[in-house]
Design an enzyme around this catalytic site. Structure first.
Site, PDB file in Angstrom:
ATOM      1  N   ASP A 129      -3.405   7.812  -3.730  1.00  0.00           N
ATOM      2  CA  ASP A 129      -5.079   8.231  -4.370  1.00  0.00           C
ATOM      3  C   ASP A 129      -4.956   8.671  -2.677  1.00  0.00           C
ATOM      4  OD1 ASP A 129      -4.907   5.542  -2.763  1.00  0.00           O
ATOM      5  OD2 ASP A 129      -6.962   5.766  -2.892  1.00  0.00           O
ATOM      6  N   CYS A 188     -10.068 -24.817  16.057  1.00  0.00           N
ATOM      7  CA  CYS A 188      -8.943 -24.005  15.965  1.00  0.00           C
ATOM      8  C   CYS A 188      -7.330 -25.103  17.061  1.00  0.00           C
ATOM      9  CB  CYS A 188      -8.231 -23.123  15.719  1.00  0.00           C
ATOM     10  SG  CYS A 188      -8.258 -22.078  17.054  1.00  0.00           S
ATOM     11  N   CYS A 242     -14.486 -22.089  18.952  1.00  0.00           N
ATOM     12  CA  CYS A 242     -14.659 -23.371  17.451  1.00  0.00           C
ATOM     13  C   CYS A 242     -12.636 -23.483  17.688  1.00  0.00           C
ATOM     14  CB  CYS A 242     -13.667 -21.448  16.065  1.00  0.00           C
ATOM     15  SG  CYS A 242     -11.839 -22.115  16.173  1.00  0.00           S
ATOM     16  N   CYS A 270      -8.073 -22.892  20.135  1.00  0.00           N
ATOM     17  CA  CYS A 270      -9.652 -23.271  21.123  1.00  0.00           C
ATOM     18  C   CYS A 270      -9.458 -24.643  21.390  1.00  0.00           C
ATOM     19  CB  CYS A 270     -10.903 -22.564  19.886  1.00  0.00           C
ATOM     20  SG  CYS A 270     -10.654 -20.734  19.883  1.00  0.00           S
ATOM     21  N   ASP A 313       0.832  -0.970  -0.391  1.00  0.00           N
ATOM     22  CA  ASP A 313      -0.114   0.057   0.003  1.00  0.00           C
ATOM     23  C   ASP A 313       0.808   1.482  -0.085  1.00  0.00           C
ATOM     24  OD1 ASP A 313      -1.632   2.128   0.042  1.00  0.00           O
ATOM     25  OD2 ASP A 313      -2.695   1.112   2.010  1.00  0.00           O
ATOM     26  N   ALA A 358     -11.847   3.243   0.491  1.00  0.00           N
ATOM     27  CA  ALA A 358     -12.197   4.543   1.750  1.00  0.00           C
ATOM     28  C   ALA A 358     -13.391   3.680   2.086  1.00  0.00           C
ATOM     29  CB  ALA A 358     -12.467   5.704   0.754  1.00  0.00           C
TER      30      ALA A 358
HETATM   31 ZN   LIG Z   1     -10.330 -20.793  17.577  1.00  0.00          ZN
END
Ligand SMILES: [Zn+2]
Ligand SMILES: [Mg+2]
Ligand SMILES: [Mg+2]
Ligand SMILES: [Zn+2]
Lengths: 672, 672
Positions: free
Chosen positions: B133, B285, B283, B288, B98, B200
């Site tokens: 920009d 993962c 979750c 978790c 960026d 934006a």
């Molecule tokens: Zn998780």
């Protein structure tokens, strides 16, 4: 209803306790000889002798296995009798055993009697055993369902006579006849069982008949004791868990985790995925992040099956944890409404809950930590909406009403956003009503009419809905308005409300209203209306009819405390805008509300503890207002209706009466 | 439109290719100097110098970093100039940088010029750079938006002049003015950029203005070249990904994964969770499943932040994978409709898509692997419904129509389930219409009217909806029926249809219809109607007006092939019931349909390859029917409209014209 409760109370249910509630769902704890189960719980099915996955490694705290399979196999039976079932399947925690009913339903016959299998389960040290009930499939002839139900009930009775210390399941049957399910539930509830499975629903789930599943579950749970956990038998798909929990189910068993894995299928909270169709792995578990679909497809069958089973367990337990979280924070309905988009017939099932609105409303706590999120027309049927439309009737009508459109919440702080175009659709211009004669009411989806004085109350301030309305919302609000304005002599309505909710169909001619409109929310009006809404008509007068002094928060400018002189009557809780009573408020309310309204009645033994401000345990409660919800402000009295204390209910009225264990009321103050 | 396309085609876009499509979403590949990016892709934001997480370990294949931050810091700048940005941030794959526009939007000023930052990005070896920009925020005055847009376009032009080989982003601006967004998109699309961020929009997302986000994105993408990926700048919350993808976005950047982790927040596909409120981890993962909320809360800040960032990355990448999967299997709308229940304003945004129905319909493939699942009133606005209601008009009306209710699908095989109560609501008893004069049409949600002959076509056979209808469904079907029956002299309607869709409001008087009703679906009628529906009115006659021979599947009894003598005309594909042309079918259709209908026109160079049956690459296409959808049967012709071959489109007409790379048509047969 009271008859049932009284019978129930003869039976000791000391194993289960509710900690948190949302909808009909509960986070609870169930005590067993091998440890405590946190509910809702998922119990992986362990195949005795064939198990390859250590389910405890993936989150299982309780498992279920089949006593009949053990019983039938000489080697397994001997080992189980000698070392116990915990040693046999190598699981140290709570084990529930099934009795062979499933095999009975499959093959029409089993090689064991009810008595034998109950005794066997006790001998092998199972934590919760099951009698050999008759699982009557859905949609049979009524005659068969009735006949088999009779046998199921006899066997339940027989199992009780046979068992010694064994905790027992007793399965609700009755096919797809709601009244038979209710009858069975009630009969079993009156006997001394510890857990109630709801049986023979697998065929409904297999053919997506979730609509009927709702009827079966709701007609069962509403007649089962609240003080015992319910197990939705054979429900192992995570997309169903949240809906089942919201209907009051506490336990699930999953053979699905391994059966789906065998068939190369992945369970997901929003459906099932076939490995053959996968391009990418769908979740964040260790399997999905370490393997690609191609790698899994290329593996040998057994390794793949075990990996998919691990995914299935991970996803299922994550869903159970999300459900706990949702109940505790009060967002269970939001979760249910999301999950029910997994299949149109689940959405249909959700829509069918409308038929159980009254029942669900009684169990759903009126105050939650989480905001109400509108997710579609089904949200219109949520208990919160139903409750609001009842409670708003408690507010005394004025002469005139001004209906204004939604702005940012809380509405009374954003009145400057209202477009200034109004019409008089009822009443004559010469009425000359003053501002005090006029109720200002916000019209919005989904709560319909919100008197401006209530705009800080949960969930009226803590909800969000799309500003593009669906037709059900428009129609519902239109109907609410139709009824609401009947009570007023004069109705002035914002052009925006008129247009959005199509009132012009009913009021084609209308007068433009050009007089200046002054909208002021009077503090005393506000506190009285909140009290009426919260405790019932007239409560505002009863609490605040003396010259009250209102103290506001310096920071927010909102009302905090209401005093009479130096005496605090009540405090408005900032988080949800409801009144928390102080001693004087409790006294005034006790004088005003007729017995047993808002009361929890404790026995003699508990009276001194209550006076000391100690919390009230359910076993000491001898009566209570059956209409109490969880999380409400309640009065604690003795049998003579003397006010002992006051506090916040943890359970609802029916639950308080049914439970013999755990807290019923968190006492705020005693010494009254 | 053609003007744009022609200008676009002067610019080579060779970096991006579409592999699969659903909605406006695409699974594609974007080539960069440091490797290929599979889109939709999530690009974690890497803070140069401060990064603690190795994002590649958690699924990142491309990252984004800030060239301005590198430029401004002497040490970082020197290292980047010497070793390159890949070495600097220790990431070997594609890096997007960026330019400092974000800092410009925050602080109003930056210490670098557009030219300098573009040159700098090229020097440090970034894969895709960005010009400086002007990010015009939402809801500014139009004057400001116009003025800044002019500067943004100038800087874009300047960046092109400065860059040598560097691939370049060019950001669509224009605040919340849809026409300015479109103007900007069109202007940038005519220049030689490789990727188009939509800029934006963070303020819109931060304040839940998703409704306006839809307007901004849709007014941008519909004017951007289809052959370049679009990057929704600053969209790092997984709950937004699927909606953005369905609108045509391909790239997302996530600073959210680390910013939310810093703030002790967990990203979830259905919202955000605060660690302070968590009782259970949500979750599956590694974070978790290995930690409890209490353990995390008890940790030192940095360790906790990194663990939460890992969760956030896991969840975000799992969502991206689910989106790929959904596009490939054709279930993207189902996923979007689920995710949009995360917040009522997301649901509102979904409802706003109704305003872009025509555009979305053109991009959405008409045939999908996955069934259409109704999830609520929003599903009524899906492209499939819109398309059906247009295509059903292609079928020539008969004298009479019989409207029957939904049964199990395919409807024609379950006619015995229809209740036998009918009414004549239009026409006289003396009409004496025979069975051949009568169209039998099923009335159902969401497709409204389904002529029985079409009952095996996708998605008319492959969809499911609740049997408890919402008001929007009832009203929509009511309106569809109102129009549909206009074309018939006689209308006979099942009592169930009459009641369900409230036709009795329009037809209060009705004749009971007691004559025996014979319902037969004629095979020749069926194939002609399918052809009309698929290729346009009259196509059935054109394809099958000779004496055709219909061959059915022995196994399913369904129509498989249609011959004229020994010559195969077309085959009905079993999976979705549509016609796949054979040579004779292609010839007949080519004779009947006027140029350029259903055509893809290739240049001279490609002609021999097309005749050989080789697939058609987009770069050889010089014209085509702009109304072609992806996955349709198309005719491949040369400039003289000589039929060369026929095949299945991979892209839609607009995309075929716009792309210079990748396949446009998978040729079935050449040699024509
Ligand atoms: Zn998780
Ligand atoms: Mg909530
Ligand atoms: Mg689908
Ligand atoms: Zn997984």
């Amino acid at each position: 209803m009271n008859r049932i409760l009284k019978i129930l109370r003869k039976v000791k249910n000391l194993n289960f306790e509710i900690k948190y509630k949302d909808g009909r769902g509960r986070v609870g704890i169930l005590k067993t000889p091998h440890g405590t189960i946190k509910t809702p719980a998922l119990m992986p099915v362990i195949h005795p002798g064939k198990q390859t996955i250590q389910v405890a490694d993936y989150g299982a705290e309780v498992v279920i296995t089949n006593a009949y399979l053990i019983y039938k196999n000489d080697e397994l039976r001997e080992k189980a009798l000698q070392d116990g079932v915990h040693e046999l399947i190598n699981f140290p925690g709570p084990i529930i055993t099934d009795s062979g009913s499933f095999q009975l339903s499959l093959y029409g016959d089993v090689e064991v009697s009810n008595q034998e299998i109950v005794e066997f389960q006790e001998k092998i040290g199972t934590d919760i055993g099951t009698s050999l009930d008759l699982p009557t499939p859905p949609s049979v002839k009524r005659e068969r369902a009735e006949k088999e139900l009779k046998i199921t009930l006899q066997r339940a009775q027989e199992a009780l006579e046979v068992r010694k210390e064994l905790m027992l399941n007793s399965v609700v049957q009755g096919s797809t006849f709601p009244d038979l399910r209710s009858e069975c539930a009630q009969a079993l509830g009156e006997m001394d069982f510890q857990v109630h499975p709801i049986g023979a629903v697998v065929p409904l789930m297999e053919s997506y008949r979730y609509h009927e599943l709702v009827d079966v579950v709701m007609s069962s749970v509403s007649y089962l004791p609240d003080s015992r956990p319910r197990h939705l038998m054979g429900a192992g798909h995570p997309m169903l868990f949240s809906l089942a929990v919201a209907m009051g189910c506490d336990l699930f068993d999953s053979a699905a985790y391994i059966l789906y894995a065998e068939a190369d299928r992945l369970l997901m909270p929003n459906g099932t995925l076939k490995l053959e169709n996968l391009y990418e792995m769908p979740c964040s578990c260790e399997v999905c992040t370490n393997y690609t679909p191609d790698e899994l497809r290329g593996m040998e069958k057994e390794k793949r099956r075990d990996l998919l089973a691990i995914h299935n367990l991970r996803v299922s337990f994550a869903e159970i944890r999300m459900i706990h979280q949702a109940i505790i924070e009060g967002s269970l309905w939001e979760l249910v409404e999301q999950r029910c988009r997994a299949h149109p017939f689940l959405l249909e099932a959700l829509r069918n809950l409308k038929n159980y609105q009254d029942d669900l409303e009684k169990y759903d706590p009126p105050y939650k930590k989480s905001a109400f999120f509108y997710s579609g027309p089904e949200s219109l049927n949520r208990p919160e909406v139903h409750r609001h439309l009842e409670r708003v009737k408690r507010i005394p009508p004025k002469k005139s009403v001004l209906l204004i459109p939604r702005t940012t919440k809380p509405y009374s702080e954003h009145l400057h956003h209202i477009p200034l175009e109004f019409y008089r659709i009822k009443g004559e211009p010469n009425l000359e009503n003053s501002a005090e004669d006029r109720q200002v009411t916000v019209v919005d989806v989904p709560f319909g009419v919100i008197p401006l004085e209530l705009d800080q109350l949960y969930p009226l301030a803590q909800n969000e809905s799309p500003r593009i309305h669906d037709e059900d919302s428009i129609l519902m609000v239109k109907n609410i308005l139709h009824d609401y304005i009947k009570d007023f002599e004069e109705v002035i309505v914002s052009e925006k409300v008129l247009r959005t909710f199509r009132l012009d169909e009913e009021f084609p001619t209308k007068d433009e209203y050009s007089e200046p409109l002054e909208i002021i929310v009077d503090d005393v009006e506000r506190i009285k209306m909140i009290a009426d809404y919260q405790f019932g008509s007239g409560s505002g007068e009863a609490l605040f009819n003396t010259s009250v002094q209102i103290v506001k928060s310096r920071k927010t400018g909102k009302i905090r405390h209401v005093y009479d002189g130096d005496e605090l009557i009540a405090t408005l809780r900032a988080s949800d805008g409801i009144f928390v009573l102080a001693r004087e408020g409790a006294r005034r309310l006790h004088r005003y509300l007729p017995y047993p309204k808002n009361r929890v009645v404790v026995n003699e033994d508990a009276e001194p503890f209550a006076r000391e401000g100690k919390s009230i345990f359910a076993k000491f409660v001898i009566n209570c207002d059956i209409n109490i919800h969880a999380k409400e402000e309640v009065l604690i009295v003795n049998e003579e209706d003397q006010l002992l204390a006051f506090g916040k209910s943890i359970l609802n009225g029916k639950e308080i009466l049914d439970f013999n264990t755990g807290q019923a009321v968190k006492t705020r103050k005693g010494g009254l």
